[in-house]
Write an enzyme that holds these catalytic residues in place. Sequence first.
Site, short mmCIF file in Angstrom:
data_model
loop_
_atom_site.label_atom_id
_atom_site.label_comp_id
_atom_site.label_asym_id
_atom_site.label_seq_id
_atom_site.Cartn_x
_atom_site.Cartn_y
_atom_site.Cartn_z
N GLU A 125 0.83 -1.21 0.00
CA GLU A 125 0.00 0.00 0.00
C GLU A 125 0.86 1.26 0.00
O GLU A 125 0.68 2.12 -0.88
CB GLU A 125 -0.95 0.00 1.21
CG GLU A 125 -1.88 -1.21 1.27
CD GLU A 125 -1.28 -2.38 2.03
OE1 GLU A 125 -0.07 -2.63 1.91
OE2 GLU A 125 -2.03 -3.07 2.74
N ALA A 153 23.84 -36.48 -2.09
CA ALA A 153 25.22 -36.86 -1.72
C ALA A 153 25.58 -38.13 -2.48
O ALA A 153 24.70 -38.85 -2.95
CB ALA A 153 25.33 -37.10 -0.21
N ALA A 154 26.88 -38.40 -2.58
CA ALA A 154 27.32 -39.65 -3.20
C ALA A 154 27.13 -40.79 -2.19
O ALA A 154 26.78 -40.55 -1.03
CB ALA A 154 28.78 -39.54 -3.60
N ASP A 186 28.65 -32.08 9.00
CA ASP A 186 29.22 -30.91 8.30
C ASP A 186 29.72 -29.82 9.24
O ASP A 186 30.34 -28.87 8.78
CB ASP A 186 28.17 -30.29 7.37
CG ASP A 186 27.72 -31.25 6.27
OD1 ASP A 186 28.37 -32.32 6.14
OD2 ASP A 186 26.74 -30.95 5.58
N LEU A 219 25.67 -22.08 9.61
CA LEU A 219 24.33 -21.61 9.22
C LEU A 219 24.25 -20.08 9.23
O LEU A 219 23.23 -19.50 9.59
CB LEU A 219 23.23 -22.22 10.11
CG LEU A 219 23.15 -23.74 10.14
CD1 LEU A 219 21.98 -24.21 10.99
CD2 LEU A 219 23.03 -24.31 8.72
N GLU A 266 17.62 -26.77 5.50
CA GLU A 266 18.74 -27.07 4.59
C GLU A 266 19.19 -28.53 4.65
O GLU A 266 20.28 -28.86 4.23
CB GLU A 266 19.91 -26.15 4.92
CG GLU A 266 19.65 -24.72 4.53
CD GLU A 266 20.89 -24.00 4.05
OE1 GLU A 266 21.99 -24.59 4.07
OE2 GLU A 266 20.75 -22.84 3.65
N LEU A 282 15.87 -35.11 7.78
CA LEU A 282 15.01 -34.00 8.21
C LEU A 282 14.12 -33.55 7.06
O LEU A 282 12.93 -33.29 7.23
CB LEU A 282 15.87 -32.83 8.70
CG LEU A 282 15.05 -31.70 9.34
CD1 LEU A 282 14.62 -32.08 10.74
CD2 LEU A 282 15.83 -30.39 9.37
C1 AOF Z 1 0.09 -5.39 4.31
N1 AOF Z 1 0.67 -5.13 3.11
O1 AOF Z 1 2.18 -5.53 1.53
C2 AOF Z 1 2.10 -6.99 3.37
C3 AOF Z 1 1.44 -7.31 4.59
O2 AOF Z 1 6.97 -7.47 9.50
P1 AOF Z 1 6.11 -6.64 8.61
O3 AOF Z 1 5.93 -5.21 9.06
O4 AOF Z 1 6.52 -6.70 7.16
O5 AOF Z 1 4.62 -7.24 8.71
C4 AOF Z 1 4.42 -8.56 8.35
C5 AOF Z 1 2.95 -8.92 8.32
O6 AOF Z 1 2.19 -7.96 7.58
C6 AOF Z 1 2.77 -10.24 7.60
O7 AOF Z 1 2.85 -11.29 8.50
C7 AOF Z 1 1.39 -10.10 6.99
O8 AOF Z 1 0.38 -10.39 7.95
C8 AOF Z 1 1.33 -8.61 6.66
N2 AOF Z 1 1.81 -8.38 5.31
N3 AOF Z 1 0.44 -6.51 5.01
O9 AOF Z 1 -0.72 -4.61 4.79
C9 AOF Z 1 1.65 -5.85 2.62
N4 AOF Z 1 3.14 -7.74 2.91
ZN ZN Z 2 1.05 -3.33 5.96
#
Ligand code: AOF
Ligand code: ZN
Length: 339
Positions: A51, A170-171, A208, A212, A272, A277
Site C-alpha cells: 500500500e 550426496a554420493a 558438516d 548456518l 537445509e 530431516l
Molecule cells: C500489508 N501489506 O504488503 C504486506 C502485509 O513485518 P512486517 O511489518 O513486514 O509485517 C508482516 C505482516 O504484515 C505479515 O505477517 C502479513 O500479515 C502482513 N503483510 N500486510 O498490509 C503488505 N506484505
Molecule cells: Zn502493511
Amino acid sequence: MEALHSATRAALDAAARGVRGANPLVGAAVLWDDGTFTTGYHHGAGTPHAEPEAIRNAAPRSTAGATLVVTLEPCSHTGRTGPCTQAIIDAGIRRVIIASRDPNPSASGGAQILTEAGVEVVFLNDLGQPWAHELATRAHGLNARWFAAVTHDRPFITAKIAQSLDGCVAARDRTSQWITGAESRAHAHLTRARVDAIAVGTGTAHADNPRLTARTETGAGAPQQPIPVVFGTTPLPTDSHLARNPRALTFTDVGAGLRDLHRRGVSHLLIEGGPTLMAHFLQHDLVDELHVYTAPLLLGDGIRSPLSVDTLAHGLRFVPDALPEALGSDTFTRFMKEV
Ligand code: AOF
Ligand code: ZN
C-alpha cells in the site's frame, strides 16, 4: 467497474512480482475517478508494504479521494514496517477494495480500523460480480500456503535442495561438498540472508559442522543473520560451531519447535537438510516452497531423501513458481507445494 477490474488485475500481477517469505505476496493499486491507476507491490521481508509503495508511486499525483485496491487486507500493526491502515488514512484514500483477508492475528483487523476512520471498505467477493469472485480466488490462491502456515501457528517454510541431475543430495559415501557450483552457493546465501531462521537435522550438524550464517559475495557476514536451529535428539558435539553459538536453538520435537519459533517471531524458516530431516518435513506436509539447485552431475546410487512413496499417486506434487534460472552450469527452480 471496468476500471476497477483492470486495477485489481494489475494489483494481482504486481503482487506476483514480489518475494514470498516472512510476508505473503501483496500488490496494490491507487485508482482515480478518471479510471487511471498506478500500482505497487511488497518486494520482500523488511521492505515497505504494497500500500505505501502504491501510494509512493502515485506521486506527484494526489491520492486524496482516490480508491486503493489491495490484494491483502491492510495491516494494522507495527512489525518490520509501520501500519498500512495509517498510511492509507494519511494519504486521504476514500475507499479500499480488499481481495483477501489477512489471517495473521498480529496484523489483521485493518478493515475494521479503516471503517472506524471513515474509509469505505469493500471486500471484492461482496461486489457480486463474477470477475471479482474470480480475482478474489486468485488472490487467495497466490498465498494459500502462506495463509495455511500462519493459521497453523508456524513459520512459512522453504526447503533448499542441492542435487545431482539424478536427484541425489550426496554420493554413496555421503560426500556432498560441493555438488553445486559457486553461483548456486552465492544465490543460496542471498536466501539465507532474508530468512528469519535456518534449520538442519542433528545428522548434518554432526557431519558438516555448519555455521548456518549468511555470507555476502565478498565472504563477509550479511548484516542480518538468521537464527540457527537444530532439530533432533542427538546432542551436538560441544566444540561444534552451532553448540558454541549462543543464538542457536535446539528442538527435539518438530511440531513444538515450529510453534516455539513462530512465537519468537520467526515468520520464515529455511530447511537445509539433511535428507532425513527433509523427508520428515516433506512427509508431514511442512514444506511450502522448494528451492532446487540442480548440478549437471550423475551420482547413480547416491543418497536421496528417504521419502516413503509407494505409488505414483502418492508422490508429493509441487508447482513451478517461476521459470528455471541458469546459475553457472547449474539450474535453479522454485516450486510451491500444491495446496
Ligand atoms: C500489508 N501489506 O504488503 C504486506 C502485509 O513485518 P512486517 O511489518 O513486514 O509485517 C508482516 C505482516 O504484515 C505479515 O505477517 C502479513 O500479515 C502482513 N503483510 N500486510 O498490509 C503488505 N506484505
Ligand atoms: Zn502493511
